[in-house]
Design a protein around this motif. Structure first.
Motif, mmCIF file in Angstrom:
data_model
loop_
_atom_site.group_PDB
_atom_site.id
_atom_site.type_symbol
_atom_site.label_atom_id
_atom_site.label_comp_id
_atom_site.label_asym_id
_atom_site.label_seq_id
_atom_site.Cartn_x
_atom_site.Cartn_y
_atom_site.Cartn_z
ATOM 1 N N TYR A 46 0.833 -1.201 0.000
ATOM 2 C CA TYR A 46 0.000 0.000 0.000
ATOM 3 C C TYR A 46 0.872 1.257 0.000
ATOM 4 O O TYR A 46 0.621 2.204 -0.753
ATOM 5 C CB TYR A 46 -0.924 -0.012 1.214
ATOM 6 C CG TYR A 46 -1.717 1.249 1.398
ATOM 7 C CD1 TYR A 46 -2.891 1.459 0.698
ATOM 8 C CD2 TYR A 46 -1.294 2.240 2.283
ATOM 9 C CE1 TYR A 46 -3.624 2.618 0.857
ATOM 10 C CE2 TYR A 46 -2.018 3.402 2.446
ATOM 11 C CZ TYR A 46 -3.181 3.583 1.740
ATOM 12 O OH TYR A 46 -3.906 4.740 1.904
ATOM 13 N N TYR A 47 1.902 1.268 0.833
ATOM 14 C CA TYR A 47 2.752 2.453 0.909
ATOM 15 C C TYR A 47 3.696 2.581 -0.284
ATOM 16 O O TYR A 47 4.043 3.687 -0.681
ATOM 17 C CB TYR A 47 3.518 2.486 2.230
ATOM 18 C CG TYR A 47 2.635 2.921 3.369
ATOM 19 C CD1 TYR A 47 2.210 4.240 3.474
ATOM 20 C CD2 TYR A 47 2.190 2.006 4.315
ATOM 21 C CE1 TYR A 47 1.375 4.642 4.494
ATOM 22 C CE2 TYR A 47 1.355 2.408 5.340
ATOM 23 C CZ TYR A 47 0.957 3.727 5.425
ATOM 24 O OH TYR A 47 0.125 4.124 6.437
ATOM 25 N N LEU A 48 4.083 1.452 -0.857
ATOM 26 C CA LEU A 48 4.966 1.512 -2.027
ATOM 27 C C LEU A 48 4.215 1.836 -3.312
ATOM 28 O O LEU A 48 4.694 2.619 -4.143
ATOM 29 C CB LEU A 48 5.721 0.192 -2.191
ATOM 30 C CG LEU A 48 6.782 -0.122 -1.139
ATOM 31 C CD1 LEU A 48 7.397 -1.489 -1.412
ATOM 32 C CD2 LEU A 48 7.854 0.955 -1.105
ATOM 33 N N LEU A 49 3.038 1.239 -3.500
ATOM 34 C CA LEU A 49 2.289 1.408 -4.746
ATOM 35 C C LEU A 49 1.370 2.630 -4.741
ATOM 36 O O LEU A 49 1.060 3.172 -5.790
ATOM 37 C CB LEU A 49 1.469 0.150 -5.046
ATOM 38 C CG LEU A 49 2.283 -1.134 -5.236
ATOM 39 C CD1 LEU A 49 1.354 -2.320 -5.402
ATOM 40 C CD2 LEU A 49 3.219 -1.004 -6.411
ATOM 41 N N GLY A 50 0.897 2.996 -3.575
ATOM 42 C CA GLY A 50 0.039 4.166 -3.481
ATOM 43 C C GLY A 50 -1.364 3.848 -3.024
ATOM 44 O O GLY A 50 -1.757 2.690 -2.869
#
Length: 195
Positions: free
Chosen positions: A88-92
């Motif tokens: 979630y934090y890496l992909l957005g």
């Protein structure tokens, strides 16, 4: 609130869609398509039930597979949740990543039993959760009318103060109402047994 009312109107339809696993998977696939179309073509967010349907149906699918999921090891469930949060934090902040995180966290709560989550505090809140759900917005409006939601500005401190005020007021109101309703119900049962 409109979305909540629409969900209650659609809930029987969701039950039909989740009647068996095959129908649930087909419905979930269609809901993902609806989510994509709502977000990309119509630019509609969480305010639309079609956009949010995939979240409801994912919860229903997890419910249908709850016995199979309960056999997963707790380490695997926690690892799935951790990987989904990192993704979630890496992909957005996309609907798919939000869906993945919420599904993995729900699976984690099914699989991981005991530990820090099973104690008197969650049990207390689970006993009054419906009352909290039904009264929190009314009590927020009371706090808003009293001006307590803007007394300390408009930043994080005011946000935290408002959250605490609403939580305390809602819990107090919920406990009071639950006890009043139980007392009234017990009194009615006594009167009917005497008659």
């Amino acid at each position: 609130m409109g979305l909540v009312f629409v969900f209650y109107l659609c809930f029987p339809f969701f039950c039909v869609l989740l009647a068996n696993k095959k129908r649930a998977w087909i419905s979930f696939a269609v809901s993902l398509l609806y989510n994509f179309v709502c977000a990309e073509y119509f630019e509609v967010g969480r305010s639309n039930i079609l956009y949010s349907a995939c979240f409801f149906l994912a919860g229903g699918l997890i419910y249908l597979y709850r016995k199979e999921l309960a056999k997963l090891g707790p380490c695997i469930a926690v690892m799935m949740a951790a990987v989904s949060i990192v993704a979630y934090y890496l992909l957005g902040d996309y609907a798919v990543t939000c869906l993945l995180v919420s599904a993995c966290l729900l699976i984690c709560t099914i699989v991981v039993r005991g530990g820090g989550l099973e104690n008197p505090l969650p049990r207390f809140f689970s006993n009054i959760s419906m009352e909290i759900y039904l009264s929190h917005m009314v009590l927020f409006r009371v706090i808003e009318r009293l001006g307590l939601n803007t007394r300390f500005g408009n930043g994080w401190l005011q946000y935290l103060i408002t959250v605490v005020l609403v939580l305390v007021a809602t819990v107090a109101f919920s406990v009071l109402m639950k006890n009043c309703l139980l007392y009234t119900s017990d009194a009615a049962d006594e009167r009917s047994s005497v008659d």
